[in-house]
Scaffold this motif. Structure first.
Motif, short mmCIF file in Angstrom:
data_model
loop_
_atom_site.label_atom_id
_atom_site.label_comp_id
_atom_site.label_asym_id
_atom_site.label_seq_id
_atom_site.Cartn_x
_atom_site.Cartn_y
_atom_site.Cartn_z
N ASN A 179 -153.91 42.65 -74.68
CA ASN A 179 -154.32 44.18 -74.72
C ASN A 179 -153.17 45.09 -74.71
N ARG A 204 -152.35 47.70 -73.84
CA ARG A 204 -151.63 48.44 -72.71
C ARG A 204 -150.27 47.94 -72.49
N HIS A 205 -150.48 46.43 -73.24
CA HIS A 205 -148.92 45.99 -73.27
C HIS A 205 -147.78 46.30 -74.52
N ASP A 262 -161.17 48.10 -67.18
CA ASP A 262 -160.10 49.26 -66.79
C ASP A 262 -159.79 50.06 -67.88
N GLU A 263 -160.92 50.65 -68.63
CA GLU A 263 -160.35 51.20 -69.90
C GLU A 263 -159.59 52.38 -70.00
N SER A 301 -157.55 53.32 -67.48
CA SER A 301 -155.94 53.12 -67.16
C SER A 301 -155.25 52.37 -68.34
N VAL A 302 -155.75 51.67 -69.04
CA VAL A 302 -155.42 51.02 -70.17
C VAL A 302 -154.98 52.05 -71.09
N GLU A 332 -154.51 55.40 -70.58
CA GLU A 332 -153.19 56.01 -70.22
C GLU A 332 -151.93 55.39 -70.28
N GLU A 333 -152.04 53.98 -70.12
CA GLU A 333 -150.81 53.19 -69.98
C GLU A 333 -150.21 53.40 -71.53
N PHE A 334 -151.21 53.29 -72.61
CA PHE A 334 -150.88 52.88 -74.06
C PHE A 334 -150.43 54.33 -74.45
N GLN A 367 -146.71 55.04 -73.70
CA GLN A 367 -145.65 53.99 -74.41
C GLN A 367 -145.67 54.58 -75.86
#
Length: 305
Positions: free
Chosen positions: A79, A81-82, A213-214, A216-217, A219-221, A224
């Protein structure tokens, strides 16, 4: 027709490539590989450069097999998000451009058993990653009426979210809601006349966003992205509904997702990116006629100063 176009025709391909401002020796990331249409086009413009791609869907991984012999190409089954973690694992500190084409691929929508589409009867699944635990079926049959109302109202902007949530909550005590047709049959009486398809699309969007969890994913992406971009590097994001586009717009304009932009002691705005496009780029009339998915797409481009 070639494989990438039967799998998923890339939306606004030329506009995405122009937005990335590709250097032949640069390092780029496509965080939504899908059918690989955008990725193949990026590779064509690289000489000594490198492309790393992310996708958590095993179907997309299989679709990348033809490219894996290319030494410039790296597929990451994860994903996005990482983002930072996996770039570090592959010994990449900084990149020159990041592309994200958000939403569901044509392949996922057109594969009935994935449960993304209102057009086919199938189990209510909706997982982008078939190995993850949470499914739409689980959400519908386990969550409280209040939680269901929040999901439908917030993520689908369903106008009668409370009524629909209570109907789901009540019905499932007699018979579990297992399939696409179970859900459509249950909610048909609450859908506006002659606008049933749009109503079901909103309900399905809400469930899909919750299952994966699209937001939140995303936002995290986004948080970064500036950290891994070189100065002058570009972030190119294509979204398909207002919830995604609002997050992208706010982050580019303010460096955060709500509130006013922060300023330093001297009154200078503190934000990690600057917008390249004043307004979102939209697909041409010709492309929309050819590919209906392009109709709702909004493309935003930002650059790291």
């Amino acid at each position: 027709m070639d494989l990438q176009n039967t799998y998923h025709e890339p939306v606004m391909l030329a506009e995405c490539l122009e937005g990335l401002n590709i250097r032949p020796d640069g390092t780029y990331v496509d965080v939504t590989f899908g059918g690989g249409g955008h990725s193949r086009a990026i590779l064509e413009r690289l000489t000594t450069g490198r492309l790393l791609v992310f996708d958590q869907d095993p179907d997309a991984a299989a679709n990348s097999d033809a490219l894996k012999a290319d030494p410039r190409f790296t597929f990451i089954a994860a994903n996005f998000r990482h983002l930072k973690r996996y770039l570090k694992l592959h010994k990449v500190e900084k990149v020159d451009g990041i592309l994200a084409d958000l939403g569901v691929s044509s392949h996922q929508i057109n594969t009935p058993e994935r449960g993304f589409s209102t057009r086919f009867d199938a189990d209510l699944d909706m997982r982008m990653n078939p190995n993850s635990e949470k499914t739409a079926r689980e959400v519908l049959n386990v969550r409280s009426a209040g939680e269901l109302q929040r999901i439908l109202g917030m993520y689908g902007e369903v106008h009668n979210a409370k009524t629909a949530a209570e109907a789901i909550f009540s019905a499932r005590h007699n018979t579990p809601i297992e399939t696409v047709n179970d859900l459509k049959s249950l909610l048909l009486r609450y859908a506006p006349k002659h606008r049933e398809n749009k109503y079901f699309a909103q309900v399905f969007q809400a469930l899909r966003i919750e299952v994966n969890d699209e937001l939140s994913v995303l936002e995290e992406f986004l948080m970064q992205s500036p950290e891994v971009l070189n100065p002058g590097g570009r972030l190119v994001v294509m979204s398909y509904h207002s919830l995604e586009d609002r997050l992208v717009k706010n982050f580019i304009q303010k460096g955060k997702f709500d509130g006013d932009v922060e300023k330093d002691f001297f009154g200078n705005e503190i934000k990690p990116l600057k917008s390249v496009t004043r307004k979102p780029v939209e697909a041409s009339t010709e492309e929309v006629a050819r590919n209906s998915r392009a109709r709702s797409a909004k493309l935003r481009i930002a650059e790291k100063p």
